[in-house]
Scaffold this motif. Sequence first.
Motif, PDB file in Angstrom:
ATOM      1  N   THR A 173      31.101  11.963   0.582  1.00 49.62           N
ATOM      2  CA  THR A 173      30.856  11.633  -0.825  1.00 49.62           C
ATOM      3  C   THR A 173      30.593  10.150  -1.028  1.00 49.62           C
ATOM      4  OG1 THR A 173      32.312  13.458  -1.458  1.00 49.62           O
ATOM      5  CG2 THR A 173      31.785  11.831  -3.151  1.00 49.62           C
ATOM      6  N   LYS A 174      31.374   9.312  -0.370  1.00 50.03           N
ATOM      7  CA  LYS A 174      31.177   7.865  -0.529  1.00 50.03           C
ATOM      8  C   LYS A 174      29.797   7.436  -0.052  1.00 50.03           C
ATOM      9  CE  LYS A 174      36.020   6.399  -0.362  1.00 50.03           C
ATOM     10  NZ  LYS A 174      37.030   5.557   0.354  1.00 50.03           N
ATOM     11  N   ASP A 175      29.349   7.997   1.080  1.00 50.59           N
ATOM     12  CA  ASP A 175      28.016   7.663   1.589  1.00 50.59           C
ATOM     13  C   ASP A 175      26.937   8.144   0.631  1.00 50.59           C
ATOM     14  OD1 ASP A 175      29.062   6.478   3.832  1.00 50.59           O
ATOM     15  OD2 ASP A 175      28.766   8.207   5.137  1.00 50.59           O
ATOM     16  N   ALA A 176      27.136   9.337   0.070  1.00 48.91           N
ATOM     17  CA  ALA A 176      26.161   9.874  -0.881  1.00 48.91           C
ATOM     18  C   ALA A 176      26.031   8.962  -2.097  1.00 48.91           C
ATOM     19  CB  ALA A 176      26.569  11.279  -1.313  1.00 48.91           C
ATOM     20  N   LEU A 177      27.164   8.522  -2.621  1.00 48.89           N
ATOM     21  CA  LEU A 177      27.141   7.618  -3.771  1.00 48.89           C
ATOM     22  C   LEU A 177      26.494   6.289  -3.412  1.00 48.89           C
ATOM     23  CD1 LEU A 177      30.657   8.328  -5.272  1.00 48.89           C
ATOM     24  CD2 LEU A 177      28.480   8.507  -6.505  1.00 48.89           C
ATOM     25  N   LEU A 178      26.759   5.819  -2.190  1.00 48.77           N
ATOM     26  CA  LEU A 178      26.192   4.548  -1.762  1.00 48.77           C
ATOM     27  C   LEU A 178      24.668   4.643  -1.674  1.00 48.77           C
ATOM     28  CD1 LEU A 178      26.604   1.664  -0.758  1.00 48.77           C
ATOM     29  CD2 LEU A 178      26.884   2.587   1.554  1.00 48.77           C
ATOM     30  N   TYR A 179      24.166   5.719  -1.088  1.00 58.88           N
ATOM     31  CA  TYR A 179      22.710   5.886  -1.001  1.00 58.88           C
ATOM     32  C   TYR A 179      22.085   6.021  -2.388  1.00 58.88           C
ATOM     33  CZ  TYR A 179      22.548   6.456   4.100  1.00 58.88           C
ATOM     34  OH  TYR A 179      22.593   6.249   5.452  1.00 58.88           O
ATOM     35  N   ALA A 180      22.753   6.758  -3.285  1.00 54.85           N
ATOM     36  CA  ALA A 180      22.227   6.913  -4.640  1.00 54.85           C
ATOM     37  C   ALA A 180      22.196   5.574  -5.365  1.00 54.85           C
ATOM     38  CB  ALA A 180      23.072   7.909  -5.423  1.00 54.85           C
ATOM     39  N   GLU A 181      23.235   4.771  -5.160  1.00 58.65           N
ATOM     40  CA  GLU A 181      23.274   3.452  -5.788  1.00 58.65           C
ATOM     41  C   GLU A 181      22.199   2.537  -5.207  1.00 58.65           C
ATOM     42  OE1 GLU A 181      26.445  -0.191  -6.673  1.00 58.65           O
ATOM     43  OE2 GLU A 181      27.030   1.510  -5.423  1.00 58.65           O
ATOM     44  N   LYS A 182      22.021   2.599  -3.886  1.00 54.89           N
ATOM     45  CA  LYS A 182      20.978   1.789  -3.256  1.00 54.89           C
ATOM     46  C   LYS A 182      19.598   2.178  -3.781  1.00 54.89           C
ATOM     47  CE  LYS A 182      23.114   0.541   1.178  1.00 54.89           C
ATOM     48  NZ  LYS A 182      23.025   0.660   2.658  1.00 54.89           N
ATOM     49  N   GLY A 227       0.786  -1.230   0.000  1.00 52.48           N
ATOM     50  CA  GLY A 227       0.000   0.000   0.000  1.00 52.48           C
ATOM     51  C   GLY A 227       0.812   1.271   0.000  1.00 52.48           C
ATOM     52  N   VAL A 228       2.138   1.156   0.109  1.00 50.72           N
ATOM     53  CA  VAL A 228       2.998   2.347   0.135  1.00 50.72           C
ATOM     54  C   VAL A 228       3.649   2.523  -1.233  1.00 50.72           C
ATOM     55  CG1 VAL A 228       5.039   3.420   1.156  1.00 50.72           C
ATOM     56  CG2 VAL A 228       3.427   2.171   2.602  1.00 50.72           C
ATOM     57  N   ASP A 229       3.618   3.747  -1.744  1.00 50.88           N
ATOM     58  CA  ASP A 229       4.213   4.084  -3.026  1.00 50.88           C
ATOM     59  C   ASP A 229       5.733   3.905  -2.950  1.00 50.88           C
ATOM     60  OD1 ASP A 229       5.137   5.194  -5.362  1.00 50.88           O
ATOM     61  OD2 ASP A 229       4.133   7.126  -5.119  1.00 50.88           O
ATOM     62  N   GLN A 230       6.245   2.877  -3.631  1.00 48.77           N
ATOM     63  CA  GLN A 230       7.665   2.556  -3.525  1.00 48.77           C
ATOM     64  C   GLN A 230       8.549   3.587  -4.230  1.00 48.77           C
ATOM     65  OE1 GLN A 230       8.818  -0.221  -1.473  1.00 48.77           O
ATOM     66  NE2 GLN A 230       6.734   0.343  -0.893  1.00 48.77           N
ATOM     67  N   ALA A 231       7.997   4.278  -5.212  1.00 49.62           N
ATOM     68  CA  ALA A 231       8.764   5.363  -5.834  1.00 49.62           C
ATOM     69  C   ALA A 231       9.053   6.450  -4.812  1.00 49.62           C
ATOM     70  CB  ALA A 231       7.992   5.939  -7.025  1.00 49.62           C
ATOM     71  N   LEU A 242      14.794   0.818  -6.717  1.00 48.56           N
ATOM     72  CA  LEU A 242      13.743   1.163  -7.674  1.00 48.56           C
ATOM     73  C   LEU A 242      13.689   0.176  -8.833  1.00 48.56           C
ATOM     74  CD1 LEU A 242      14.093   5.043  -7.735  1.00 48.56           C
ATOM     75  CD2 LEU A 242      12.237   3.712  -6.719  1.00 48.56           C
ATOM     76  N   ARG A 243      14.832  -0.324  -9.235  1.00 47.38           N
ATOM     77  CA  ARG A 243      14.845  -1.335 -10.306  1.00 47.38           C
ATOM     78  C   ARG A 243      14.112  -2.587  -9.854  1.00 47.38           C
ATOM     79  NH1 ARG A 243      19.487  -2.737 -14.558  1.00 47.38           N
ATOM     80  NH2 ARG A 243      18.705  -4.731 -15.311  1.00 47.38           N
ATOM     81  N   GLU A 244      14.362  -3.004  -8.617  1.00 47.57           N
ATOM     82  CA  GLU A 244      13.689  -4.199  -8.091  1.00 47.57           C
ATOM     83  C   GLU A 244      12.205  -3.949  -7.838  1.00 47.57           C
ATOM     84  OE1 GLU A 244      15.865  -5.266  -4.626  1.00 47.57           O
ATOM     85  OE2 GLU A 244      17.704  -5.776  -5.723  1.00 47.57           O
ATOM     86  N   ALA A 245      11.891  -2.757  -7.336  1.00 50.39           N
ATOM     87  CA  ALA A 245      10.507  -2.467  -6.953  1.00 50.39           C
ATOM     88  C   ALA A 245       9.621  -2.108  -8.139  1.00 50.39           C
ATOM     89  CB  ALA A 245      10.477  -1.313  -5.938  1.00 50.39           C
ATOM     90  N   LEU A 246      10.178  -1.395  -9.117  1.00 47.26           N
ATOM     91  CA  LEU A 246       9.362  -0.861 -10.213  1.00 47.26           C
ATOM     92  C   LEU A 246       9.696  -1.451 -11.574  1.00 47.26           C
ATOM     93  CD1 LEU A 246       9.455   2.926  -9.219  1.00 47.26           C
ATOM     94  CD2 LEU A 246       7.805   1.188  -8.516  1.00 47.26           C
ATOM     95  N   GLY A 247      10.831  -2.132 -11.680  1.00 46.27           N
ATOM     96  CA  GLY A 247      11.205  -2.730 -12.950  1.00 46.27           C
ATOM     97  C   GLY A 247      12.315  -1.955 -13.643  1.00 46.27           C
ATOM     98  N   GLN A 248      13.084  -2.663 -14.478  1.00 46.55           N
ATOM     99  CA  GLN A 248      14.264  -2.069 -15.101  1.00 46.55           C
ATOM    100  C   GLN A 248      13.933  -1.056 -16.192  1.00 46.55           C
ATOM    101  OE1 GLN A 248      16.613  -4.981 -17.144  1.00 46.55           O
ATOM    102  NE2 GLN A 248      14.876  -5.854 -18.251  1.00 46.55           N
ATOM    103  N   HIS A 249      12.663  -1.003 -16.616  1.00 46.21           N
ATOM    104  CA  HIS A 249      12.284  -0.035 -17.642  1.00 46.21           C
ATOM    105  C   HIS A 249      11.432   1.103 -17.081  1.00 46.21           C
ATOM    106  CE1 HIS A 249      12.803  -3.566 -20.645  1.00 46.21           C
ATOM    107  NE2 HIS A 249      13.936  -2.898 -20.481  1.00 46.21           N
TER     108      HIS A 249
END
Length: 376
Positions: free
Chosen positions: A209-218, A186-190, A223-230
């Motif tokens: 910077t490393k933490d920022a990149l890590l969060y962006a990568e996560k 029921g929660v919007d994963q986007a 989102l790829r897993e939750a919403l799909g690769q396209h």
Amino acid sequence: MLKRIVTLLSLNFLGALGVAAGPTEDALRIGEEALAAGDRQSAQVTWINAYNERATAETATDETCAQLLENAGKLFMEDGNHQTALGVYEKLLPLRQTLNGKDSIEAAKVSVLLAELIVLNKGDTTRAERIARDATATFQKAGPDYAQNEFEARMNIAFAMMGRKDRIGAQSAYLEALEFGKGRKGVDQALVGTCYWMLADIASFFGRTKDALLYAEKRTQFLREALGQHSPTYFNACLQHGNLMSAAERPAYYQDLLVQLDSAPKTKDTFKTQTILSDRLALIEFNQNNRERGIELFKKAVHYGEKAYGPQDGRLLPIYLNLAKTLLVVKRYDEGVAAYKKVLAIRTNALGDDHPDTIETQKMLDQLIANLDKVR
């Protein structure tokens, strides 16, 4: 007329406007009909007029008045008129609390929006946080059917902290919201993905910077897993992830994204992302003196951009400009002039023949052609 509404709202709805809205029930219907016809301003005017009449008579105390405010407030928020929307929701919250109860779901939903608007208007962020926390508690008691509402309330707790620059507190609040919303039915994963991006933003602010990149990568992985690769949301997250990378890392990353997009459905969102990526790669190649490769990529960006936006859209202007400059640098003069003519066509379409920018572009094109004639 609309400016007068804003003034009245900021003055606590003192007085009614000159245009009569009729009985409030009719005003609801008339406003809805105007909105359905695409006339948002008439809808806003109708609903606010009707509320103002009842407020002046001190009878703005029923469900119909609440609906008038809800309808108008929603439009003001959608239009980005946050100051007026704040005035609406400040009136709506006590009315909802009276009609439905201070701890009701209906009042809590208004509280979430009010908390957000207070922050957007640079108001009392401590009050906004308190309102958001009270709403969170109400939704918690209501159970899983209100998980999305609870998640939004949690996000606004963090948003209020960010509003007063309490980034350490906001970091904890975003982590809590992330833990609550991730994978929850029921929660919007986007929107959950936004938590990762805000955590990356906080890390960047503190120079991590490393933490920022890590969060962006996560975020992109999530989102790829939750919403799909396209998913367009996934690709937008990838673009933002790329912004955080070093100059050396970006080209390979962007090229990999373009390859992924080749297999994506051919939608406008896909073409928009392909446009952005091709343009970014073209600029990288140009700056590395790989001019021919840059030209190839600029042309791809134009191709995708025309599919995404249309051939005369202003968003193609900087791409055509860069394409023209690059073509001229490598002495492909005829193509360069043709690209610059597209710049002129886009400006003419957007601004008209007599606009100063159009006239200046025409002069530059004429001068370019004259100079090339001397060279040949």
